[in-house]
Design an enzyme around this catalytic site. Structure first.
Site, mmCIF file in Angstrom:
data_model
loop_
_atom_site.group_PDB
_atom_site.id
_atom_site.type_symbol
_atom_site.label_atom_id
_atom_site.label_comp_id
_atom_site.label_asym_id
_atom_site.label_seq_id
_atom_site.Cartn_x
_atom_site.Cartn_y
_atom_site.Cartn_z
ATOM 1 N N SER A 142 0.850 -1.197 0.000
ATOM 2 C CA SER A 142 0.000 0.000 0.000
ATOM 3 C C SER A 142 0.880 1.239 0.000
ATOM 4 O O SER A 142 2.000 1.226 0.543
ATOM 5 C CB SER A 142 -0.891 0.020 1.242
ATOM 6 O OG SER A 142 -1.606 1.240 1.329
ATOM 7 N N TYR B 118 -2.386 -1.387 10.112
ATOM 8 C CA TYR B 118 -2.452 -1.512 8.657
ATOM 9 C C TYR B 118 -1.205 -0.938 7.998
ATOM 10 O O TYR B 118 -0.548 -1.619 7.194
ATOM 11 C CB TYR B 118 -3.698 -0.817 8.117
ATOM 12 C CG TYR B 118 -3.801 -0.912 6.612
ATOM 13 C CD1 TYR B 118 -4.296 -2.064 6.011
ATOM 14 C CD2 TYR B 118 -3.394 0.141 5.798
ATOM 15 C CE1 TYR B 118 -4.379 -2.167 4.633
ATOM 16 C CE2 TYR B 118 -3.468 0.043 4.413
ATOM 17 C CZ TYR B 118 -3.963 -1.111 3.843
ATOM 18 O OH TYR B 118 -4.029 -1.204 2.476
#
Length: 271
Positions: free
Chosen positions: A153, A167
């Site tokens: 990401s 995350y």
């Protein structure tokens, strides 16, 4: 235009691929792209009805098989690995895309939220790769390496505004794991690369992107001024899986419209 040369560079006819989290969002974008390029594809996700329906829909493009699995558990990892071994004696492409997220203020952030995300996003990636290595090795050739493609990401490259501590940490770990595995497996003719998405339409981002005002704000924060589209993701995945990327390994490719170039990500970019 030399169509034969383009086909030899980017075509994936007859290749076999596993895409985790392949029933929706970024995983489905990748699975559909690989199918269009000629792959046979196994997709997996936790929800039986959802993954089965998605595989049925994508079967209009080619061979697409559903294997429901919960990759946050050892049992789920073993189940998927066994299912792949039952069907195929080699595996050309493994796409580790299944992911989880958790948002909570720093002072209240729970162990549950930390462990859930790390189990899926990091532990699951590592141990599924380990279980499927024999099949990847069986497919690997010097001229045609087997491929591992991990979904990271842009939030693993620069810190987001949101309270998604596990995350962003997990995705940074995926990027380093990608490089470490690339170093380890290069001598066995297996390449390992990661895609670092920015904002794409997915269930994880539906809370923001389904609201027109929020969507417009996120798009404004992206240097290229828009949300990612399915072809943006499919194209990068096809490239990394294809002969065109046979000499590329250990790379983390940002696919976020330039978000990785700014100091702070205001969009909550998730898979």
């Amino acid at each position: 235009m030399d169509i034969n040369r383009i086909t030899s560079l980017f075509g994936l006819e007859g290749r076999r691929a596993v895409v985790t989290g392949g029933s929706r969002g970024i995983g489905r974008m990748i699975a559909e792209g690989l199918l269009d390029a000629g792959c046979d594809v196994i997709i997996t996700a936790r929800k039986i009805e959802q993954v089965t329906a998605s595989a049925d829909e994508m079967s209009t493009k080619g061979t697409c098989i559903a294997v429901p699995s919960d990759l946050s558990t050892d049992e789920g990892i073993d189940h998927l690995a066994a299912a792949v071994n039952e069907r195929w004696d080699s595996l050309d492409i493994l796409v580790n895309n299944a992911g989880a997220s958790w948002g909570q203020p720093l002072d209240d952030f729970s162990a549950q939220g930390w462990d859930k995300v790390m189990n899926v996003n990091v532990r699951g990636v590592f141990f599924l790769t380990q279980r499927l290595l024999p099949l990847l090795r069986a497919a690997a050739q010097e001229s045609h390496p087997a491929r591992i493609i991990n979904t990271g990401s842009v939030n693993g490259l620069t810190p987001p505004d949101m309270d998604t501590f596990s995350y962003s940490s997990s995705k940074a770990a995926v990027h380093m794991l990608t490089r470490h595995l690339a170093k380890q497996l290069a001598g066995e003719h297996i390449t390992v690369n990661a895609i670092a998405p920015g904002p794409f339409d997915s269930q994880m981002m539906a809370f923001a992107l389904n609201d027109p005002k929020a969507r417009a704000g996120i798009a404004r924060d992206v240097p290229l001024g828009r949300i990612g589209m399915p072809d943006d993701m499919a194209g990068v995945a096809i490239y990394l899986a294809s002969a065109a990327a046979s000499y590329v390994t250990g790379a983390v490719v940002p696919v976020g419209g330039g978000l990785s170039t700014v100091a702070e990500n205001t969009a909550w970019a998730r898979d």
